[in-house]
Design a protein around this motif. Structure first.
Motif, PDB file in Angstrom:
ATOM      1  N   UNK A 145       0.843  -1.199   0.000  1.00 44.79           N
ATOM      2  CA  UNK A 145       0.000   0.000   0.000  1.00 44.79           C
ATOM      3  C   UNK A 145       0.869   1.238   0.000  1.00 44.79           C
ATOM      4  N   UNK A 146       0.306   2.344  -0.460  1.00 43.60           N
ATOM      5  CA  UNK A 146       1.025   3.629  -0.443  1.00 43.60           C
ATOM      6  C   UNK A 146       0.188   4.674   0.283  1.00 43.60           C
ATOM      7  N   UNK A 147       0.902   5.682   0.820  1.00 45.07           N
ATOM      8  CA  UNK A 147       0.266   6.871   1.387  1.00 45.07           C
ATOM      9  C   UNK A 147       0.508   7.998   0.383  1.00 45.07           C
ATOM     10  N   UNK A 148      -0.575   8.662   0.023  1.00 44.23           N
ATOM     11  CA  UNK A 148      -0.499   9.689  -1.011  1.00 44.23           C
ATOM     12  C   UNK A 148      -1.035  11.000  -0.449  1.00 44.23           C
ATOM     13  N   UNK A 149      -0.377  12.112  -0.785  1.00 38.62           N
ATOM     14  CA  UNK A 149      -0.918  13.422  -0.367  1.00 38.62           C
ATOM     15  C   UNK A 149      -1.178  14.265  -1.625  1.00 38.62           C
ATOM     16  N   UNK A 208       0.928  12.897  -4.714  1.00 37.33           N
ATOM     17  CA  UNK A 208       2.319  12.436  -4.633  1.00 37.33           C
ATOM     18  C   UNK A 208       2.406  11.336  -3.569  1.00 37.33           C
ATOM     19  N   UNK A 209       3.087  10.248  -3.905  1.00 39.91           N
ATOM     20  CA  UNK A 209       3.279   9.142  -2.962  1.00 39.91           C
ATOM     21  C   UNK A 209       4.396   9.522  -1.989  1.00 39.91           C
ATOM     22  N   UNK A 210       4.078   9.518  -0.684  1.00 40.54           N
ATOM     23  CA  UNK A 210       5.074   9.928   0.315  1.00 40.54           C
ATOM     24  C   UNK A 210       5.374   8.802   1.326  1.00 40.54           C
ATOM     25  N   UNK A 211       4.722   7.662   1.159  1.00 34.00           N
ATOM     26  CA  UNK A 211       5.000   6.555   2.072  1.00 34.00           C
ATOM     27  C   UNK A 211       4.539   5.247   1.460  1.00 34.00           C
ATOM     28  N   UNK A 212       5.075   4.145   1.963  1.00 33.05           N
ATOM     29  CA  UNK A 212       4.587   2.833   1.512  1.00 33.05           C
ATOM     30  C   UNK A 212       4.798   1.802   2.609  1.00 33.05           C
ATOM     31  N   UNK A 213       4.066   0.716   2.496  1.00 33.21           N
ATOM     32  CA  UNK A 213       4.230  -0.385   3.447  1.00 33.21           C
ATOM     33  C   UNK A 213       3.743  -1.674   2.823  1.00 33.21           C
ATOM     34  N   UNK A 214       4.132  -2.790   3.442  1.00 31.70           N
ATOM     35  CA  UNK A 214       3.708  -4.091   2.921  1.00 31.70           C
ATOM     36  C   UNK A 214       3.526  -5.100   4.029  1.00 31.70           C
ATOM     37  N   UNK A 215       2.787  -6.158   3.705  1.00 30.90           N
ATOM     38  CA  UNK A 215       2.680  -7.316   4.614  1.00 30.90           C
ATOM     39  C   UNK A 215       2.708  -8.584   3.775  1.00 30.90           C
ATOM     40  N   UNK A 216       3.225  -9.669   4.365  1.00 27.12           N
ATOM     41  CA  UNK A 216       3.082 -11.013   3.795  1.00 27.12           C
ATOM     42  C   UNK A 216       2.554 -11.906   4.917  1.00 27.12           C
ATOM     43  N   UNK A 217       2.192 -13.145   4.580  1.00 29.40           N
ATOM     44  CA  UNK A 217       1.720 -14.089   5.606  1.00 29.40           C
ATOM     45  C   UNK A 217       2.897 -14.890   6.136  1.00 29.40           C
TER      46      UNK A 217
END
Ligand SMILES: CC(C)(COP(=O)(O)OP(=O)(O)OC[C@H]1O[C@@H](n2cnc3c(N)ncnc32)[C@H](O)[C@@H]1OP(=O)(O)O)[C@@H](O)C(=O)NCCC(=O)NCCS
Length: 267
Positions: free
Chosen positions: A44-48, A55-64
């Protein structure tokens, strides 16, 4: 706004990862890694909004991993810290999954962000590096066999496939028909990385067995829980601690004692 990432975001994600010094394989700059996270978990991304558009200013991920949502990455550009973006990214990623875990960095805001979502610090995952040694007395009952992902006896077959694409060696430790352990090793010239290892046997023996399968005196980097006998063995061999993360989990996550080496991002 927080939203799921698409491949069109990969350049922006890579730029954010690079700001934090993550420019190695299996980080935000690695397209194969981002595809793996997207395919097997969530990215996922954080956009402002800005005058020039979003503009994308952050991102994160998860796996199992281990039945939990394992947070692989969580980054927000510094000028946007403290606005709740990191917390909202994390909430979006773990969703309604009650079992959560991550290997937290030592950034002062990282641990509080994970703790707010119920993940408590458990133990250190140590990044160790040193020269490979052949300790014949420790491996006399063990045979190491290179296998294909189809013969993979460990958990997380998707990781065997992922690293095999990077010319990894997948090892069965012990009897090929009834292995006591499995390991994944990648290499870059004379520098080897033991990315992941599980064993139902003794951890130090498993570590010595993998070293016996690699060229003596080449360099080895690996990631070992501080409580593992494998860490004790590598300390005895004067391996250097390069860094460490803190394993954080919700109370209901059990990391089995068979885990000798866990990848800091993918677990
Ligand atoms: C961790 C990170 C993603 C948090 O992003 P953020 O957008 O600033 O997070 P939020 O604004 O949602 O704040 C989340 C919590 O972090 C804590 N926090 C934020 N800034 C902090 C600081 N400077 N010092 C200590 N705690 C802080 C607070 O507890 C906050 O909760 P609160 O809102 O109830 O006070 C961000 O700091 C970051 O990118 N850090 C560098 C990269 C990194 O190390 N990531 C972790 C990888 S494991």
């Amino acid at each position: 706004m927080i939203r799921s990432a698409t491949p069109a975001d990969f350049d922006a994600i890579a730029a954010i990862a690079a700001v934090y010094g993550f420019d190695e394989p299996d980080s935000g700059v690695d397209v194969a890694y981002l595809h793996l996270v997207m395919r097997t978990g969530r990215l996922a991304v954080a956009e402002v909004r800005t005058e020039v558009g979003p503009v994308v200013v952050g991102f994160g991920g998860t796996v199992d991993s281990f039945g939990a949502a394992m947070v692989t990455d969580l980054f927000v550009l510094e000028q946007f810290h403290g606005r709740g973006l990191g917390g909202r990214l994390l909430q979006h990623l773990v969703g309604d999954r009650s079992q959560r875990m991550t290997f937290s960095s030592n950034h002062p805001a990282a641990l509080p962000t994970y703790q707010r979502l119920g993940m408590q610090p458990r133990w250190r995952l140590r990044y160790l590096r040193g020269g490979i040694r052949h300790l014949q007395h420790r491996v006399d009952v063990v045979e190491v066999v290179d296998v294909s992902p189809e013969m993979w006896a460990g958990s997380r077959r998707e990781l065997a496939h992922h690293w095999r694409r990077r010319d990894a060696r997948l090892l069965h430790i012990g009897d090929a028909l009834d292995p006591t352990g499995t390991a994944i090793v990648t290499h870059d010239d004379r520098s080897w990385t033991l990315q992941r290892m599980e064993t139902r046997g003794d951890h130090a023996t498993a570590m010595a067995s993998v070293m016996a399968a690699l060229p003596e005196r080449d360099a080895l980097t690996t990631f070992v829980p501080a409580w593992s006998h494998a860490a004790t063995l590598l300390d005895d061999l004067d391996f250097e601690e390069l860094d460490h993360d803190v394993c954080c989990t919700t109370a209901d996550v059990v990391i089995p004692s068979t885990a000798v080496v866990l990848h800091p991002a993918l677990a």
